[in-house]
Write an enzyme that holds these catalytic residues in place. Sequence first.
Site, PDB file in Angstrom:
ATOM      1  N   TYR A  71       0.702  -1.214   0.173  1.00  0.00           N
ATOM      2  CA  TYR A  71       0.011   0.036  -0.031  1.00  0.00           C
ATOM      3  C   TYR A  71       0.686   1.357   0.047  1.00  0.00           C
ATOM      4  CZ  TYR A  71      -4.226  -2.668  -0.068  1.00  0.00           C
ATOM      5  OH  TYR A  71      -5.182  -3.398  -0.384  1.00  0.00           O
ATOM      6  N   ARG A  74       1.556   1.826  -3.452  1.00  0.00           N
ATOM      7  CA  ARG A  74       0.368   2.092  -4.208  1.00  0.00           C
ATOM      8  C   ARG A  74      -0.025   4.016  -3.856  1.00  0.00           C
ATOM      9  NH1 ARG A  74      -4.008  -1.772  -3.890  1.00  0.00           N
ATOM     10  NH2 ARG A  74      -5.152  -0.128  -4.953  1.00  0.00           N
ATOM     11  N   GLN A 106     -15.094   1.430  -7.019  1.00  0.00           N
ATOM     12  CA  GLN A 106     -14.293   0.769  -6.464  1.00  0.00           C
ATOM     13  C   GLN A 106     -12.813   1.073  -6.180  1.00  0.00           C
ATOM     14  OE1 GLN A 106     -15.507  -3.605  -8.093  1.00  0.00           O
ATOM     15  NE2 GLN A 106     -16.045  -2.248  -9.549  1.00  0.00           N
ATOM     16  N   ASN A 107     -12.430   2.191  -6.825  1.00  0.00           N
ATOM     17  CA  ASN A 107     -11.280   2.525  -6.734  1.00  0.00           C
ATOM     18  C   ASN A 107     -10.894   3.274  -5.416  1.00  0.00           C
ATOM     19  OD1 ASN A 107     -11.059   1.609  -9.266  1.00  0.00           O
ATOM     20  ND2 ASN A 107     -11.259   3.684 -10.405  1.00  0.00           N
ATOM     21  N   VAL A 108      -9.693   3.187  -5.161  1.00  0.00           N
ATOM     22  CA  VAL A 108      -9.070   3.871  -3.816  1.00  0.00           C
ATOM     23  C   VAL A 108      -8.329   5.038  -4.243  1.00  0.00           C
ATOM     24  CG1 VAL A 108      -9.637   1.623  -2.525  1.00  0.00           C
ATOM     25  CG2 VAL A 108      -7.324   2.117  -3.766  1.00  0.00           C
ATOM     26  N   ASP A 109      -7.994   5.242  -5.438  1.00  0.00           N
ATOM     27  CA  ASP A 109      -7.057   6.352  -5.744  1.00  0.00           C
ATOM     28  C   ASP A 109      -7.339   7.858  -5.524  1.00  0.00           C
ATOM     29  OD1 ASP A 109      -8.586   6.900  -7.845  1.00  0.00           O
ATOM     30  OD2 ASP A 109      -7.655   5.232  -8.930  1.00  0.00           O
ATOM     31  N   HIS A 124     -14.679   0.553  -1.655  1.00  0.00           N
ATOM     32  CA  HIS A 124     -13.719  -0.266  -1.177  1.00  0.00           C
ATOM     33  C   HIS A 124     -12.645   0.393  -0.584  1.00  0.00           C
ATOM     34  CE1 HIS A 124     -14.277  -3.632  -4.425  1.00  0.00           C
ATOM     35  NE2 HIS A 124     -15.129  -3.526  -3.536  1.00  0.00           N
ATOM     36  N   CYS A 132      -6.911   2.069  12.866  1.00  0.00           N
ATOM     37  CA  CYS A 132      -6.294   1.232  13.680  1.00  0.00           C
ATOM     38  C   CYS A 132      -7.031  -0.442  13.442  1.00  0.00           C
ATOM     39  CB  CYS A 132      -6.511   1.579  15.064  1.00  0.00           C
ATOM     40  SG  CYS A 132      -5.655   0.230  16.384  1.00  0.00           S
ATOM     41  N   ASN A 228     -16.062  -0.727 -21.230  1.00  0.00           N
ATOM     42  CA  ASN A 228     -14.850  -1.364 -20.732  1.00  0.00           C
ATOM     43  C   ASN A 228     -14.031  -1.602 -21.920  1.00  0.00           C
ATOM     44  OD1 ASN A 228     -14.142  -2.373 -18.016  1.00  0.00           O
ATOM     45  ND2 ASN A 228     -13.972  -4.433 -19.028  1.00  0.00           N
TER      46      ASN A 228
END
Length: 263
Positions: A71, A74, A106-109, A124, A132, A228
Site C-alpha cells: 500500500y 500504491r 471501487q477505486n481507492v486512488d 472499497h 487502527c 470497458n
Amino acid sequence: MTETMTTQGETPRLRIDDDTWVLVLTGAGVSAESGIRTFRDAGGLWEDYPVEQVASPGGFAADPALVWRFYSARRAKAKTCAPNPGHRALAAIEDRLGDRFLLATQNVDGLHGQAGNRRVVEIHGSLFLTRCSGCTRPPFPDDREYPDGPPKCDECAARGRTSLLRPHIVWFGEMLDPEDLLRIGSFLDQARRHRLVFLAVGTSGVVYPAAGMVLEARAAGAETWLVNAEPADNARHFHHFVEGPSGRVLPALFGEALGAVTR
Ligand code: BJW
C-alpha cells in the site's frame, strides 16, 4: 433478460434529459489511462502480488510489513497521477445532474474527487485513509508511506496496548460499509420513480457485491450501460456494452449532455 447490444466502433450517445438519474460504478480501468495499474489485466497488480497475502485480513495478520509495502507503493504511485478525460467527463455529468447523480467507485486512488466529483461513495475504502486494526478510532487522513514496517496506533499505546495501523481498504472477506450500501440503495429507491441509467466503467465484473449492482439497478428499472476495454464477466446483464478505453468513450458517450459544461 434482453440481449446485450455491443458497440466497438463509433460511440453511441447516452440520452440525458431533465428526468434522468444516473448511477455510475467505476473500477480500476477508469484510472488505467492515468497510469494506475489495474488488478486482473496483463501487467495488473495481481501478477506481482499474491492477492490473498496483500488484500485479506489473514494476509495482514501473517505479514503486515508486506501489506504496508504494497500500500505504500500504491500511495506513492497515486500521488503522481492525475485524472484523465474519463474522470473529467464523469465530473462534468455530476455538475449537470447534481443530486440526480451518484458515483460508486471501487477505486481507492481518489482521482474522482480530484476531477471534481463530490457525490462519491468509495465502496472499497481509500488509499489515503488509515485506521487502527485494534480499536474503533475513526479512519484518519494519511498519505505517509511505511516502507520500514507497520505503524502502531498511538491511541492504543496511550492505553497500554499494542495495535497495528492498517490501510482503510476493504479486503476480501470483509464487509463493505453498510452506510455506503444504504446510500446507494436509497439513491436507487428515489431514482426508480424516474428515468434511471446505470453505467459501469472499467471493471471486470468479477468482485461482489459491486458486480451484482447491475442486477439491482435493473430491478429498479434502469437502462444499463457498460463501458470497458473488453467484455466483463457480467457483460450479459447490460443492455448496452461499449467496448473501448473510458478516456475516449465517456466524453463521446455523454456528447452534447456535456456541452454546457466545459472543462
Ligand atoms: C479498461 C481500461 C480502460 C482496462 N478503459 N476499461 C458472491 C459470489 C462469489 C463471491 C462473493 C460473492 N459475494 C462476496 C464474495 C466474496 C468476494 C468476491 O467477490 N470474490 C470474487 C473474486 C469471487 N467479495 C468480498 O469479499 C467483498 N466482501 C463481501 O462481499 O463481504 C461479504 C462476504 C464476504 C465473504 C463471502 C461472502 C460475503 C469485498 C471485496 C473487496 C475487494 N477488494 C479489492 C482489493 C482492495 C482494494 C485495493 O487495494 O485497491 O478491490 S480486490 C480488487 O478487485 C480491488 C478492486 O476494487 C476490485 C475490482 O476490480 P476492478 O476494479 O474490476 O479491476 P480489474 O483489474 O478486475 O478490471 C479492470 C477492467 O478494466 C478490466 O476488465 C479491463 O479490461 C478494463 N480496462 N483499461 C476501460 N482504459
